[in-house]
Write an enzyme that holds these catalytic residues in place. Structure first.
Site, PDB file in Angstrom:
ATOM      1  N   GLY A   9      16.822  88.118  43.662  1.00 31.18           N
ATOM      2  CA  GLY A   9      17.922  89.116  44.346  1.00 31.18           C
ATOM      3  C   GLY A   9      16.972  90.349  44.951  1.00 31.18           C
ATOM      4  O   GLY A   9      17.551  91.415  44.760  1.00 31.18           O
ATOM      5  N   ARG A  12      18.282  92.933  48.644  1.00 32.86           N
ATOM      6  CA  ARG A  12      19.173  94.234  48.806  1.00 32.86           C
ATOM      7  C   ARG A  12      19.287  95.108  47.538  1.00 32.86           C
ATOM      8  O   ARG A  12      18.970  94.320  46.629  1.00 32.86           O
ATOM      9  CB  ARG A  12      20.417  93.586  49.395  1.00 32.86           C
ATOM     10  CG  ARG A  12      20.551  93.322  50.949  1.00 32.86           C
ATOM     11  CD  ARG A  12      21.781  93.026  51.239  1.00 32.86           C
ATOM     12  NE  ARG A  12      22.504  91.780  50.651  1.00 32.86           N
ATOM     13  CZ  ARG A  12      23.506  91.801  50.037  1.00 32.86           C
ATOM     14  NH1 ARG A  12      24.349  92.768  50.002  1.00 32.86           N
ATOM     15  NH2 ARG A  12      23.877  90.694  49.480  1.00 32.86           N
ATOM     16  N   VAL A  63      20.690  81.358  42.986  1.00 32.75           N
ATOM     17  CA  VAL A  63      20.079  81.575  41.454  1.00 32.75           C
ATOM     18  C   VAL A  63      21.285  80.544  40.807  1.00 32.75           C
ATOM     19  O   VAL A  63      20.871  80.122  39.627  1.00 32.75           O
ATOM     20  CB  VAL A  63      20.116  82.731  40.968  1.00 32.75           C
ATOM     21  CG1 VAL A  63      18.963  83.498  41.628  1.00 32.75           C
ATOM     22  CG2 VAL A  63      21.391  83.534  41.063  1.00 32.75           C
ATOM     23  N   SER A 141      24.853  95.269  33.112  1.00 32.97           N
ATOM     24  CA  SER A 141      25.759  96.241  33.550  1.00 32.97           C
ATOM     25  C   SER A 141      26.461  96.953  32.459  1.00 32.97           C
ATOM     26  O   SER A 141      26.607  96.668  31.226  1.00 32.97           O
ATOM     27  CB  SER A 141      26.718  95.596  34.391  1.00 32.97           C
ATOM     28  OG  SER A 141      27.975  96.456  34.576  1.00 32.97           O
ATOM     29  N   TYR A 154      33.092  89.404  35.244  1.00 31.95           N
ATOM     30  CA  TYR A 154      31.690  90.064  35.401  1.00 31.95           C
ATOM     31  C   TYR A 154      31.252  90.658  34.011  1.00 31.95           C
ATOM     32  O   TYR A 154      30.119  90.454  33.723  1.00 31.95           O
ATOM     33  CB  TYR A 154      32.108  91.193  36.391  1.00 31.95           C
ATOM     34  CG  TYR A 154      30.818  92.000  36.906  1.00 31.95           C
ATOM     35  CD1 TYR A 154      29.894  91.458  37.701  1.00 31.95           C
ATOM     36  CD2 TYR A 154      30.629  93.159  36.217  1.00 31.95           C
ATOM     37  CE1 TYR A 154      28.603  92.294  38.027  1.00 31.95           C
ATOM     38  CE2 TYR A 154      29.495  94.087  36.493  1.00 31.95           C
ATOM     39  CZ  TYR A 154      28.518  93.381  37.387  1.00 31.95           C
ATOM     40  OH  TYR A 154      27.449  94.333  37.800  1.00 31.95           O
ATOM     41  N   ALA A 156      32.077  89.567  30.932  1.00 33.75           N
ATOM     42  CA  ALA A 156      31.683  88.629  30.210  1.00 33.75           C
ATOM     43  C   ALA A 156      30.053  88.071  30.370  1.00 33.75           C
ATOM     44  O   ALA A 156      29.412  87.842  29.553  1.00 33.75           O
ATOM     45  CB  ALA A 156      32.569  87.570  30.244  1.00 33.75           C
ATOM     46  N   LYS A 158      27.773  89.611  32.127  1.00 32.60           N
ATOM     47  CA  LYS A 158      26.999  90.729  31.793  1.00 32.60           C
ATOM     48  C   LYS A 158      26.776  90.945  30.401  1.00 32.60           C
ATOM     49  O   LYS A 158      25.447  91.421  29.815  1.00 32.60           O
ATOM     50  CB  LYS A 158      27.148  92.111  32.497  1.00 32.60           C
ATOM     51  CG  LYS A 158      27.042  91.947  33.846  1.00 32.60           C
ATOM     52  CD  LYS A 158      25.903  91.716  34.459  1.00 32.60           C
ATOM     53  CE  LYS A 158      25.794  91.705  35.897  1.00 32.60           C
ATOM     54  NZ  LYS A 158      24.340  91.297  36.591  1.00 32.60           N
TER      55      LYS A 158
HETATM   56  P1  NAP Z   1      23.736  93.918  46.118  1.00 30.11           P
HETATM   57  O1  NAP Z   1      23.012  95.195  46.805  1.00 30.11           O
HETATM   58  O2  NAP Z   1      25.152  93.183  46.447  1.00 30.11           O
HETATM   59  O3  NAP Z   1      22.619  92.923  46.135  1.00 30.11           O
HETATM   60  C1  NAP Z   1      22.865  91.694  45.584  1.00 30.11           C
HETATM   61  C2  NAP Z   1      21.642  90.794  45.570  1.00 30.11           C
HETATM   62  O4  NAP Z   1      21.604  89.837  44.940  1.00 30.11           O
HETATM   63  C3  NAP Z   1      21.066  90.494  47.133  1.00 30.11           C
HETATM   64  O5  NAP Z   1      19.636  90.492  47.055  1.00 30.11           O
HETATM   65  C4  NAP Z   1      21.642  88.967  47.096  1.00 30.11           C
HETATM   66  O6  NAP Z   1      20.843  88.444  48.049  1.00 30.11           O
HETATM   67  C5  NAP Z   1      21.523  88.712  45.624  1.00 30.11           C
HETATM   68  N1  NAP Z   1      22.603  87.337  45.494  1.00 30.11           N
HETATM   69  C6  NAP Z   1      23.735  87.400  45.493  1.00 30.11           C
HETATM   70  N2  NAP Z   1      24.292  86.143  45.129  1.00 30.11           N
HETATM   71  C7  NAP Z   1      23.174  85.299  45.011  1.00 30.11           C
HETATM   72  C8  NAP Z   1      23.074  84.027  44.648  1.00 30.11           C
HETATM   73  N3  NAP Z   1      24.041  83.216  44.529  1.00 30.11           N
HETATM   74  N4  NAP Z   1      21.763  83.694  44.461  1.00 30.11           N
HETATM   75  C9  NAP Z   1      20.628  84.423  44.735  1.00 30.11           C
HETATM   76  N5  NAP Z   1      20.807  85.697  44.876  1.00 30.11           N
HETATM   77  C10 NAP Z   1      21.914  86.185  45.028  1.00 30.11           C
HETATM   78  O7  NAP Z   1      23.814  94.356  44.594  1.00 30.11           O
HETATM   79  P2  NAP Z   1      23.261  95.508  43.511  1.00 30.11           P
HETATM   80  O8  NAP Z   1      24.344  96.556  43.607  1.00 30.11           O
HETATM   81  O9  NAP Z   1      21.709  95.745  44.121  1.00 30.11           O
HETATM   82  O10 NAP Z   1      23.229  94.417  42.356  1.00 30.11           O
HETATM   83  C11 NAP Z   1      21.873  94.005  41.657  1.00 30.11           C
HETATM   84  C12 NAP Z   1      22.249  93.749  40.242  1.00 30.11           C
HETATM   85  O11 NAP Z   1      22.692  94.854  39.615  1.00 30.11           O
HETATM   86  C13 NAP Z   1      23.370  92.771  40.097  1.00 30.11           C
HETATM   87  O12 NAP Z   1      23.136  92.041  39.035  1.00 30.11           O
HETATM   88  C14 NAP Z   1      24.609  93.520  39.603  1.00 30.11           C
HETATM   89  O13 NAP Z   1      25.381  93.121  39.058  1.00 30.11           O
HETATM   90  C15 NAP Z   1      23.783  94.741  38.819  1.00 30.11           C
HETATM   91  N6  NAP Z   1      24.556  95.925  38.836  1.00 30.11           N
HETATM   92  C16 NAP Z   1      24.994  96.653  39.934  1.00 30.11           C
HETATM   93  C17 NAP Z   1      25.654  98.086  39.907  1.00 30.11           C
HETATM   94  C18 NAP Z   1      26.024  98.685  40.933  1.00 30.11           C
HETATM   95  O14 NAP Z   1      27.020  99.734  40.842  1.00 30.11           O
HETATM   96  N7  NAP Z   1      25.369  98.323  42.270  1.00 30.11           N
HETATM   97  C19 NAP Z   1      26.111  98.382  38.514  1.00 30.11           C
HETATM   98  C20 NAP Z   1      25.511  97.451  37.660  1.00 30.11           C
HETATM   99  C21 NAP Z   1      24.943  96.470  37.641  1.00 30.11           C
HETATM  100  P3  NAP Z   1      21.475  88.229  49.938  1.00 30.11           P
HETATM  101  O15 NAP Z   1      21.001  89.735  50.272  1.00 30.11           O
HETATM  102  O16 NAP Z   1      20.401  87.355  50.383  1.00 30.11           O
HETATM  103  O17 NAP Z   1      22.742  87.886  49.726  1.00 30.11           O
END
Ligand code: NAP
Length: 246
Positions: A9, A12, A63, A141, A154, A156, A158
């Site tokens: 991932g 982005r 993934v 998370s 989500y 569960a 995490k």
């Molecule tokens: P994001 O900006 O939406 O980016 C999501 C990333 O995951 C992208 O690179 C996307 O690839 C990839 N992805 C999504 N579905 C996928 C799949 N089926 N197979 C492979 N790659 C996949 O999200 P983010 O906020 O950076 O989140 C990153 C991690 O941090 C996640 O695990 C999220 O749960 C965790 N998190 C985020 C927050 C928050 O507030 N943002 C808080 C706590 C935890 P594409 O670009 O190709 O779609």
């Protein structure tokens, strides 16, 4: 020789910031994307500009599909020869009342946010065990620790990532592999961009530091945990939440 890292991932958000953080630190980086090849190619360009001598490879993998994850790991190993670190950032989120969740919602969430982590860890570990060295960093998370209303699946998944972190850390510590997780709160990425102005203001009010995190603020902690400065830390979950879950 540079260390080599695989980041899921990385196209982005937190993953992209992590690719750039490791590029700046002199690692060679392979990272996966799923739907946004354009974003992935842009991250490769940014990483190359930060470290012109580094090697940066974008690989496609959903993934939730073990065969695609295995193929991405094999490709990264082919390109680099070895992997010193794995960082799992790929993830999805969804807000829904618990009683409205369908089987499909549940299985999709588990498939990406938990199975994806299992597949990636399982695929990199034989090489790490052979070389008696590895660092694994998993992005969980705050909701995996506290439970999030309207995000039961989500939360569960995490929480599962946290259990996996601790169990794999125990099992692999004698083999020279450290495994840790970060538990971000709210981070400024596409995942949180759909919050209304009102919801965002209310959220920020609840955060002791009164703002969301920048993705770089999570990436910096991930890099610390992957570095030798954290050589005695394993099985840990580090909150990066502005104090929200304390
Ligand atoms: P994001 O900006 O939406 O980016 C999501 C990333 O995951 C992208 O690179 C996307 O690839 C990839 N992805 C999504 N579905 C996928 C799949 N089926 N197979 C492979 N790659 C996949 O999200 P983010 O906020 O950076 O989140 C990153 C991690 O941090 C996640 O695990 C999220 O749960 C965790 N998190 C985020 C927050 C928050 O507030 N943002 C808080 C706590 C935890 P594409 O670009 O190709 O779609």
């Amino acid at each position: 020789m540079n260390d080599h890292v695989l980041i899921t991932g990385g196209s982005r958000g937190i993953g992209a910031a992590t690719v750039l953080e490791f590029a700046r630190a002199g690692y060679d980086v392979a990272f996966t994307w799923n739907s946004r090849e354009d974003a992935a190619l842009d991250v490769v360009q940014q990483a190359q500009a930060l470290n012109p001598g580094g090697r940066f490879v974008a690989l496609h993998a959903d993934v939730s599909d073990s065969a695609q994850v295995n193929a991405a790991v094999q490709e990264a190993l082919q390109q680099f020869g070895s992997l010193q670190a794995l960082i799992c950032c790929a993830g999805i989120a969804q807000q829904k009342l618990f009683t409205d969740l369908t089987d499909e919602d549940w299985h999709r969430m588990m498939g990406v946010d938990l199975d994806g982590v299992f597949y990636a860890c399982r695929a990199v570990l034989p090489g790490m065990i052979r070389q008696k060295y590895g660092r694994i960093l998993l992005v969980s998370s705050m909701w995996g620790q506290t439970g999030g209303s309207c995000e039961v699946h989500y939360s569960a998944a995490k929480a599962g990532v946290i259990g996996l972190t601790k169990a794999v850390a125990r099992e692999l510590a004698p083999r020279g592999v450290r495994v840790n997780a970060v538990a971000p709160g709210f981070v400024e990425t596409d995942m949180t961009a759909k919050l209304s102005e009102k919801a965002r203001a209310a959220t920020e009010e609840q955060i002791p530091l009164k703002r969301m995190a920048r993705p770089e603020e999570v990436a910096g902690v991930v890099r610390f945990l992957a570095s030798d400065a954290a050589s005695y830390i394993t099985g840990e979950v580090v909150r990066v939440d502005g104090g929200m879950a304390m």
